[in-house]
Design a protein around this motif. Structure first.
Motif, short mmCIF file in Angstrom:
data_model
loop_
_atom_site.label_atom_id
_atom_site.label_comp_id
_atom_site.label_asym_id
_atom_site.label_seq_id
_atom_site.Cartn_x
_atom_site.Cartn_y
_atom_site.Cartn_z
N LEU A 111 0.83 -1.21 0.00
CA LEU A 111 0.00 0.00 0.00
C LEU A 111 0.86 1.26 0.00
CD1 LEU A 111 -2.85 -0.96 2.51
CD2 LEU A 111 -2.96 -0.89 0.01
N SER A 112 2.03 1.20 0.63
CA SER A 112 2.92 2.36 0.63
C SER A 112 3.39 2.67 -0.78
CB SER A 112 4.13 2.10 1.54
OG SER A 112 3.78 2.15 2.90
N ALA A 113 3.78 1.63 -1.52
CA ALA A 113 4.24 1.83 -2.90
C ALA A 113 3.14 2.39 -3.79
CB ALA A 113 4.76 0.51 -3.46
N LEU A 114 1.89 2.09 -3.46
CA LEU A 114 0.76 2.57 -4.26
C LEU A 114 0.22 3.91 -3.77
CD1 LEU A 114 -1.15 -0.83 -4.57
CD2 LEU A 114 0.12 0.34 -6.38
N GLY A 115 0.83 4.47 -2.74
CA GLY A 115 0.35 5.73 -2.19
C GLY A 115 -0.95 5.61 -1.43
N GLU A 116 -1.24 4.43 -0.92
CA GLU A 116 -2.50 4.16 -0.23
C GLU A 116 -2.30 3.66 1.20
OE1 GLU A 116 -5.54 4.74 -1.45
OE2 GLU A 116 -4.80 5.47 -3.38
N ALA A 117 -1.14 3.95 1.78
CA ALA A 117 -0.86 3.46 3.14
C ALA A 117 -1.82 4.03 4.17
CB ALA A 117 0.58 3.79 3.53
N TRP A 118 -2.46 5.15 3.87
CA TRP A 118 -3.42 5.75 4.81
C TRP A 118 -4.54 4.78 5.17
CZ3 TRP A 118 -8.51 6.01 3.35
CH2 TRP A 118 -8.78 5.87 1.99
N ARG A 119 -4.78 3.78 4.32
CA ARG A 119 -5.89 2.86 4.55
C ARG A 119 -5.71 1.98 5.80
NH1 ARG A 119 -8.15 0.37 -1.11
NH2 ARG A 119 -7.83 2.16 -2.47
N ILE A 120 -4.49 1.82 6.27
CA ILE A 120 -4.29 0.95 7.43
C ILE A 120 -4.74 1.61 8.73
CG2 ILE A 120 -2.34 -0.13 6.27
CD1 ILE A 120 -0.58 1.15 8.45
N PHE A 121 -5.01 2.89 8.66
CA PHE A 121 -5.47 3.64 9.82
C PHE A 121 -7.00 3.57 9.81
CE2 PHE A 121 -6.32 7.55 12.23
CZ PHE A 121 -5.32 7.54 13.18
N PRO A 122 -7.72 3.18 10.87
CA PRO A 122 -7.25 3.15 12.27
C PRO A 122 -6.88 1.76 12.81
CG PRO A 122 -9.62 3.12 12.23
CD PRO A 122 -9.19 3.15 10.78
N ASP A 123 -6.79 0.75 11.96
CA ASP A 123 -6.47 -0.59 12.46
C ASP A 123 -5.13 -0.62 13.20
OD1 ASP A 123 -8.53 -2.73 11.17
OD2 ASP A 123 -8.23 -1.03 9.82
N PHE A 124 -4.23 0.30 12.83
CA PHE A 124 -2.93 0.37 13.49
C PHE A 124 -2.75 1.70 14.23
CE2 PHE A 124 -2.41 -2.91 10.36
CZ PHE A 124 -1.57 -3.83 10.95
N THR A 147 -3.07 14.50 2.13
CA THR A 147 -3.94 15.68 2.04
C THR A 147 -4.04 16.18 0.60
OG1 THR A 147 -2.05 17.08 2.68
CG2 THR A 147 -3.59 16.43 4.42
N ARG A 148 -3.01 15.93 -0.20
CA ARG A 148 -3.08 16.31 -1.62
C ARG A 148 -4.21 15.56 -2.32
NH1 ARG A 148 1.08 18.46 -4.88
NH2 ARG A 148 1.85 19.30 -2.90
N LYS A 149 -4.46 14.32 -1.89
CA LYS A 149 -5.58 13.55 -2.46
C LYS A 149 -6.92 14.22 -2.19
CE LYS A 149 -3.47 8.92 -2.06
NZ LYS A 149 -3.71 8.41 -3.42
N LEU A 150 -6.96 15.03 -1.14
CA LEU A 150 -8.19 15.75 -0.78
C LEU A 150 -8.23 17.15 -1.39
CD1 LEU A 150 -8.31 14.68 2.96
CD2 LEU A 150 -9.88 13.93 1.17
N VAL A 183 -8.59 13.33 10.45
CA VAL A 183 -9.52 14.00 9.54
C VAL A 183 -9.35 13.48 8.12
CG1 VAL A 183 -10.15 16.21 8.49
CG2 VAL A 183 -9.68 16.08 10.94
N ALA A 184 -8.10 13.36 7.68
CA ALA A 184 -7.83 12.91 6.31
C ALA A 184 -8.35 11.49 6.10
CB ALA A 184 -6.34 12.98 6.02
N TYR A 185 -8.16 10.62 7.10
CA TYR A 185 -8.65 9.25 6.95
C TYR A 185 -10.17 9.23 6.79
CZ TYR A 185 -10.17 4.57 7.89
OH TYR A 185 -10.79 3.36 7.77
N ASP A 186 -10.87 9.95 7.63
CA ASP A 186 -12.33 9.97 7.55
C ASP A 186 -12.80 10.45 6.18
OD1 ASP A 186 -12.60 9.03 10.11
OD2 ASP A 186 -12.93 10.99 11.02
N ARG A 187 -12.19 11.50 5.69
CA ARG A 187 -12.62 12.07 4.40
C ARG A 187 -12.25 11.16 3.24
NH1 ARG A 187 -11.36 18.61 4.86
NH2 ARG A 187 -12.53 18.97 6.80
N LEU A 188 -11.04 10.61 3.28
CA LEU A 188 -10.61 9.77 2.17
C LEU A 188 -11.35 8.44 2.11
CD1 LEU A 188 -6.72 10.17 1.85
CD2 LEU A 188 -8.46 10.65 0.12
N SER A 189 -11.63 7.86 3.26
CA SER A 189 -12.35 6.59 3.26
C SER A 189 -13.75 6.75 2.67
CB SER A 189 -12.43 6.00 4.67
OG SER A 189 -13.08 6.88 5.56
#
Length: 253
Positions: free
Chosen positions: A71-84, A171-174, A238-244
């Motif tokens: 997920l890091s290589a794909l720029g999607e590592a934010w997805r592991i939050f909040p599990d970690f 945040t750039r994704k947002l 905030v970013a996780y909530d909005r991106l998910s």
């Protein structure tokens, strides 16, 4: 969001993931159900899902963030939050300037969501690599271009956590551009009045004053660093909530 993610599986890209969602396979639980997969999932894809989904659940159970390193290589590592979320460390550094060749790290602040830790050059900075190894996830703002690059130069044998979430790009994704303070302002985050107007350049000046014996300058620099690193947690949440929401809003229920 993590249990709705499939792109951490080798061979599955964003297009396939979106197709799975669009066909009613919204989560790992859905992917386990024969009636959900029948008529849509190919034999090869089914094998991948059957192989990786149980292993994915085990990785979460055992706090193995490295399993999701793709997920890091794909720029999607934010997805592991909040599990970690309870295992993340937020990191921000201060330096004498912008060059990894001519400048040095003066201070590193770590925040695990509960406690702030400080590592200062000339005192306990050498303890930082060992401390960082205790975390599976590190969260920064522009860490890929600055913080982690400096730390690798300072500690050539440094072993970083397997997952890095860089909030500059999250945040750039947002649609939010700019530096950390600009992002904070857009999200309504305020700094203490004493350090509200300080900049990265001011941080270098404060360090120089400290080296000349000004203890108050060090305290101001610590407060500046603390504000930086603590605000990373609020931005991440905030970013996780909005991106998910944004990522899965097109799904067909």
């Amino acid at each position: 969001m993590l249990e709705q993610t499939f792109i951490h599986i080798p061979g599955i890209g964003k297009k396939t993931e979106q197709d799975l969602w669009a066909n009613g396979i919204h989560s790992w639980d859905d992917a386990d159900r024969f009636e959900k997969r029948f008529g849509y999932v190919s034999v090869g894809l089914q094998r991948k899902l059957d192989d990786y989904i149980p292993r994915s659940r085990e990785a979460i159970r055992h706090k193995d963030a490295g399993f999701f390193e793709r997920l890091s290589a794909l720029g999607e590592a934010w997805r592991i939050f909040p599990d970690f979320a309870q295992d993340c460390v937020y990191l921000d550094i201060e330096t004498t300037g912008l060059s990894t060749v001519f400048d040095t790290v003066t201070m590193v602040g770590l925040y695990d969501g509960r406690k702030y830790e400080l590592f200062v050059d000339g005192e306990n900075l050498p303890d930082l690599p060992r401390r960082l190894q205790q975390y599976p996830v590190v969260i920064t703002f522009n860490g890929a271009g600055f913080d982690l690059r400096f730390l690798k130069a300072a500690f050539p044998d440094l072993r970083l956590p397997p997952i890095h979430i860089d909030l500059r790009w999250v945040t750039r994704k947002l649609g939010m551009k700019g530096g950390l303070k600009e992002i904070e302002a857009k999200l309504g985050l305020r700094r203490a009045a004493e350090v509200q107007d300080l900049t990265g350049y001011d941080a270098t000046v404060l360090w120089a004053k400290y080296l000349r014996g000004d203890k108050r300058a060090l305290q101001s620099l610590i407060q500046y660093n603390t504000e930086d690193v603590v605000h990373l947690k609020a931005i991440m949440e905030v970013a996780y909530d909005r991106l998910s929401t944004q990522t899965t809003e097109f799904r067909k229920d």
